[in-house]
Design a protein around this motif. Structure first.
Motif, PDB file in Angstrom:
ATOM      1  N   TYR A  77       0.843  -1.185   0.000  1.00 44.19           N
ATOM      2  CA  TYR A  77       0.000   0.000   0.000  1.00 44.19           C
ATOM      3  C   TYR A  77       0.881   1.238   0.000  1.00 44.19           C
ATOM      4  CZ  TYR A  77      -3.502   3.400   1.598  1.00 44.19           C
ATOM      5  OH  TYR A  77      -4.327   4.492   1.716  1.00 44.19           O
ATOM      6  N   THR A  78       0.564   2.205  -0.854  1.00 45.07           N
ATOM      7  CA  THR A  78       1.384   3.401  -0.996  1.00 45.07           C
ATOM      8  C   THR A  78       1.141   4.432   0.092  1.00 45.07           C
ATOM      9  OG1 THR A  78      -0.241   4.544  -2.385  1.00 45.07           O
ATOM     10  CG2 THR A  78       1.360   3.106  -3.510  1.00 45.07           C
ATOM     11  N   GLY A  79       0.093   4.242   0.866  1.00 45.98           N
ATOM     12  CA  GLY A  79      -0.276   5.231   1.875  1.00 45.98           C
ATOM     13  C   GLY A  79      -1.315   6.222   1.386  1.00 45.98           C
ATOM     14  N   HIS A  80      -1.741   6.058   0.120  1.00 45.18           N
ATOM     15  CA  HIS A  80      -2.733   6.966  -0.463  1.00 45.18           C
ATOM     16  C   HIS A  80      -3.901   6.186  -1.049  1.00 45.18           C
ATOM     17  CE1 HIS A  80       0.510   9.852  -0.048  1.00 45.18           C
ATOM     18  NE2 HIS A  80      -0.349  10.817  -0.284  1.00 45.18           N
ATOM     19  N   THR A  81      -5.064   6.742  -0.856  1.00 42.20           N
ATOM     20  CA  THR A  81      -6.264   6.179  -1.459  1.00 42.20           C
ATOM     21  C   THR A  81      -6.674   7.065  -2.635  1.00 42.20           C
ATOM     22  OG1 THR A  81      -8.453   5.243  -0.935  1.00 42.20           O
ATOM     23  CG2 THR A  81      -7.974   7.453  -0.085  1.00 42.20           C
ATOM     24  N   SER A  82      -7.593   6.564  -3.462  1.00 39.66           N
ATOM     25  CA  SER A  82      -8.018   7.330  -4.641  1.00 39.66           C
ATOM     26  C   SER A  82      -9.526   7.278  -4.791  1.00 39.66           C
ATOM     27  CB  SER A  82      -7.353   6.776  -5.908  1.00 39.66           C
ATOM     28  OG  SER A  82      -7.903   5.515  -6.255  1.00 39.66           O
ATOM     29  N   TRP A  83     -10.046   8.316  -5.453  1.00 43.00           N
ATOM     30  CA  TRP A  83     -11.457   8.370  -5.838  1.00 43.00           C
ATOM     31  C   TRP A  83     -11.538   8.642  -7.333  1.00 43.00           C
ATOM     32  CZ3 TRP A  83      -9.439  10.712  -1.534  1.00 43.00           C
ATOM     33  CH2 TRP A  83      -9.991  10.366  -0.296  1.00 43.00           C
ATOM     34  N   ARG A  84     -12.529   8.048  -7.994  1.00 40.66           N
ATOM     35  CA  ARG A  84     -12.753   8.290  -9.420  1.00 40.66           C
ATOM     36  C   ARG A  84     -14.232   8.588  -9.648  1.00 40.66           C
ATOM     37  NH1 ARG A  84     -10.664   2.722 -11.454  1.00 40.66           N
ATOM     38  NH2 ARG A  84     -11.232   2.193  -9.316  1.00 40.66           N
ATOM     39  N   ILE A  85     -14.492   9.602 -10.474  1.00 37.75           N
ATOM     40  CA  ILE A  85     -15.869   9.957 -10.808  1.00 37.75           C
ATOM     41  C   ILE A  85     -15.950  10.320 -12.290  1.00 37.75           C
ATOM     42  CG2 ILE A  85     -16.526  10.742  -8.496  1.00 37.75           C
ATOM     43  CD1 ILE A  85     -15.974  13.610  -9.372  1.00 37.75           C
ATOM     44  N   VAL A  86     -17.117  10.088 -12.876  1.00 37.52           N
ATOM     45  CA  VAL A  86     -17.428  10.547 -14.233  1.00 37.52           C
ATOM     46  C   VAL A  86     -18.638  11.454 -14.102  1.00 37.52           C
ATOM     47  CG1 VAL A  86     -18.159   9.892 -16.552  1.00 37.52           C
ATOM     48  CG2 VAL A  86     -16.482   8.485 -15.317  1.00 37.52           C
ATOM     49  N   VAL A  87     -18.488  12.711 -14.537  1.00 38.24           N
ATOM     50  CA  VAL A  87     -19.523  13.716 -14.295  1.00 38.24           C
ATOM     51  C   VAL A  87     -19.750  14.533 -15.565  1.00 38.24           C
ATOM     52  CG1 VAL A  87     -19.012  13.902 -11.834  1.00 38.24           C
ATOM     53  CG2 VAL A  87     -17.797  15.368 -13.463  1.00 38.24           C
ATOM     54  N   PRO A  88     -20.895  15.239 -15.657  1.00 37.87           N
ATOM     55  CA  PRO A  88     -21.109  16.146 -16.793  1.00 37.87           C
ATOM     56  C   PRO A  88     -20.093  17.283 -16.764  1.00 37.87           C
ATOM     57  CG  PRO A  88     -23.170  15.716 -15.609  1.00 37.87           C
ATOM     58  CD  PRO A  88     -22.062  15.192 -14.755  1.00 37.87           C
ATOM     59  N   ARG A  89     -19.693  17.723 -17.939  1.00 36.64           N
ATOM     60  CA  ARG A  89     -18.791  18.870 -18.014  1.00 36.64           C
ATOM     61  C   ARG A  89     -19.555  20.120 -17.609  1.00 36.64           C
ATOM     62  NH1 ARG A  89     -14.184  20.875 -20.832  1.00 36.64           N
ATOM     63  NH2 ARG A  89     -14.418  23.112 -21.198  1.00 36.64           N
ATOM     64  N   PRO A  90     -19.050  20.875 -16.653  1.00 35.70           N
ATOM     65  CA  PRO A  90     -19.761  22.091 -16.226  1.00 35.70           C
ATOM     66  C   PRO A  90     -19.575  23.219 -17.241  1.00 35.70           C
ATOM     67  CG  PRO A  90     -17.698  21.889 -15.038  1.00 35.70           C
ATOM     68  CD  PRO A  90     -17.832  20.645 -15.880  1.00 35.70           C
ATOM     69  N   PRO A  91     -20.450  24.192 -17.231  1.00 41.17           N
ATOM     70  CA  PRO A  91     -20.274  25.338 -18.131  1.00 41.17           C
ATOM     71  C   PRO A  91     -19.061  26.162 -17.727  1.00 41.17           C
ATOM     72  CG  PRO A  91     -22.097  25.718 -16.612  1.00 41.17           C
ATOM     73  CD  PRO A  91     -21.673  24.301 -16.416  1.00 41.17           C
ATOM     74  N   GLY A  92     -18.525  26.886 -18.702  1.00 42.29           N
ATOM     75  CA  GLY A  92     -17.384  27.749 -18.432  1.00 42.29           C
ATOM     76  C   GLY A  92     -16.062  27.038 -18.614  1.00 42.29           C
ATOM     77  N   PRO A  93     -14.944  27.755 -18.401  1.00 43.58           N
ATOM     78  CA  PRO A  93     -13.609  27.157 -18.550  1.00 43.58           C
ATOM     79  C   PRO A  93     -13.423  25.975 -17.609  1.00 43.58           C
ATOM     80  CG  PRO A  93     -13.488  29.547 -18.333  1.00 43.58           C
ATOM     81  CD  PRO A  93     -14.893  29.158 -17.999  1.00 43.58           C
ATOM     82  N   CYS A  94     -12.789  24.939 -18.118  1.00 43.81           N
ATOM     83  CA  CYS A  94     -12.584  23.736 -17.310  1.00 43.81           C
ATOM     84  C   CYS A  94     -11.197  23.174 -17.626  1.00 43.81           C
ATOM     85  CB  CYS A  94     -13.674  22.715 -17.606  1.00 43.81           C
ATOM     86  SG  CYS A  94     -13.859  21.479 -16.305  1.00 43.81           S
ATOM     87  N   PRO A  95     -10.159  23.655 -16.953  1.00 40.04           N
ATOM     88  CA  PRO A  95      -8.796  23.242 -17.283  1.00 40.04           C
ATOM     89  C   PRO A  95      -8.582  21.746 -17.052  1.00 40.04           C
ATOM     90  CG  PRO A  95      -8.817  25.168 -15.840  1.00 40.04           C
ATOM     91  CD  PRO A  95     -10.202  24.625 -15.862  1.00 40.04           C
ATOM     92  N   TYR A  96      -7.877  21.123 -17.994  1.00 43.49           N
ATOM     93  CA  TYR A  96      -7.507  19.720 -17.844  1.00 43.49           C
ATOM     94  C   TYR A  96      -6.153  19.619 -17.149  1.00 43.49           C
ATOM     95  CZ  TYR A  96     -11.193  18.719 -21.274  1.00 43.49           C
ATOM     96  OH  TYR A  96     -12.391  18.624 -21.930  1.00 43.49           O
TER      97      TYR A  96
END
Length: 384
Positions: free
Chosen positions: A170-189
């Protein structure tokens, strides 16, 4: 006709099955799950993996179902850019883009290319004999000239072949993953690095976004409401991160502890059995190369199996490369999750200076990973 048994119907196992069938092998894929699970997360296909998929005639379909990743980079948790890269620079330097698609889409594309009787769902494998190629399953035994163990990070076959080798850590870190609608306005990748925390976002088809986050946590820890926990961890981070988290539905948030194989195996084969993907070299996700390296494994393994048949060549081709990439990914993971304020300040200054003094450094750092090409003799076409 030579016969292969593939253990595991994930991306690596299915890619190996497709590659072997294209070489004229009779392939049986054993998957313990009753169906191909539509995991609600996405996968990045980098230029090296896209080159491999093109040799299998899957490249065009992957591009059709995916989104080419645009300009991206790394920001601080206050929103200030540290390092940026242009999508055009990736294509210009490596000949192919980075694309993003849902894992279920890629799994489906690969499964659809197999012979109708190749896939055996709900079939658990008990053991594989490296000397004879006999595979024991709960539905009866199978004989194979080649056994491909693509049974994941907790591979039972790896434990059978190398019983004294350390397992995942175990690296000591957990993760979360989500798939969501793109919100309006600028959305930096790209990614945002904070004090021990990371948040990343990338585009998907149908005006959706794939987001992931990591944070320090005890192994096995969970929260009653993972979306609320994610919102708490990233409260006050730059827009649109709070909005992206708020738009997720609680039941679709996937939480997974980050584990990896820190100690490389002595070989990726024993007798007639070859290990592939996470079973061989489970790595952290910080380079986005876990699935990509499994795809590379599959194409190289099929090439070796159809030419010399000497699995030592497979180990020789894959172990040094994947070990180096896994170590690099682990190193990036450590740096990106530093919590010491002094270390963070030095890290951020170094990234910022590199971006100003050498604007193409964000792209060039992937040379050793992205310039990989399929084995000589494999045909890859950009339109494939």
């Amino acid at each position: 006709m030579k016969r292969a048994v593939v253990i595991g119907a994930g991306i690596g196992g299915l890619t190996a099955a497709v590659a072997l069938e294209r070489r004229g092998w009779k392939v049986t894929v054993c998957e313990r799950a009753p169906r191909l699970e539509p995991v609600g997360s996405a996968v990045a296909i980098a230029p090296n993996a896209l080159a491999a998929l093109e040799t299998l005639g899957v490249g065009a379909a992957v591009r059709d179902r995916s989104v080419m990743q645009g300009d991206a980079g790394i920001r601080r948790s206050d929103g200030r850019w540290l390092h940026r890269s242009k999508a055009e620079a990736i294509i210009e330097r490596y000949g192919r883009p980075i694309v993003m698609l849902m894992r279920a889409e890629l799994v489906g594309l690969l499964a659809d290319r197999l012979a109708p009787d190749a896939l055996r769902l709900g079939t658990a494998v008990r053991r594989a004999d490296p000397a004879t190629g006999r595979v024991e399953t709960d539905a009866g035994d199978l004989d194979a000239d080649l056994v491909v163990a693509a049974d994941g990070i907790n591979s039972a076959i790896r434990a059978q072949l190398f019983p004294g080798h350390p397992g995942p850590v175990y690296t000591g870190h957990t993760s979360w993953r989500i798939v969501v609608p793109r919100p309006p306005g600028p959305c930096p990748y790209g990614e945002v690095w904070g004090r021990g925390l990371v948040f990343g976002a990338a585009g998907l088809t149908d005006d959706r976004m794939y987001c992931y986050a990591t944070a320090p946590a005890p192994a096995g820890a969970t929260a009653p409401d993972e979306r609320a926990e994610l919102a708490r961890r990233f409260a006050g981070w730059p827009d649109p991160i709070p909005r992206l988290i708020a738009s997720a539905t609680p039941e679709t948030v996937i939480r997974t502890d980050l584990c990896c194989l820190d100690t490389p195996l002595p070989a990726y084969h024993a007798g007639r059995v070859a290990l592939l993907g996470d079973a061989a070299h489970a790595m952290t996700p910080h380079l986005g190369q876990g699935a990509c390296q499994a795809i590379e494994d599959a194409v190289v393994l099929a090439h070796v199996a159809a030419t010399s048949g000497d699995l030592a060549e497979y180990t020789a081709a894959r172990l040094p490369r994947t070990t180096a990439i896994a170590r690099r990914s682990r190193s990036i993971g450590r740096v990106s999750t530093w919590a010491n304020p002094v270390a963070i300040a030095v890290r951020d200054l170094a990234l910022s200076l590199a971006g100003r003094l050498a604007p193409d450094s964000a792209v060039r750092r992937f040379d050793e990973v992205f310039t990989w090409q399929p084995p000589v003799g494999e045909t890859a076409g950009r339109a494939a």
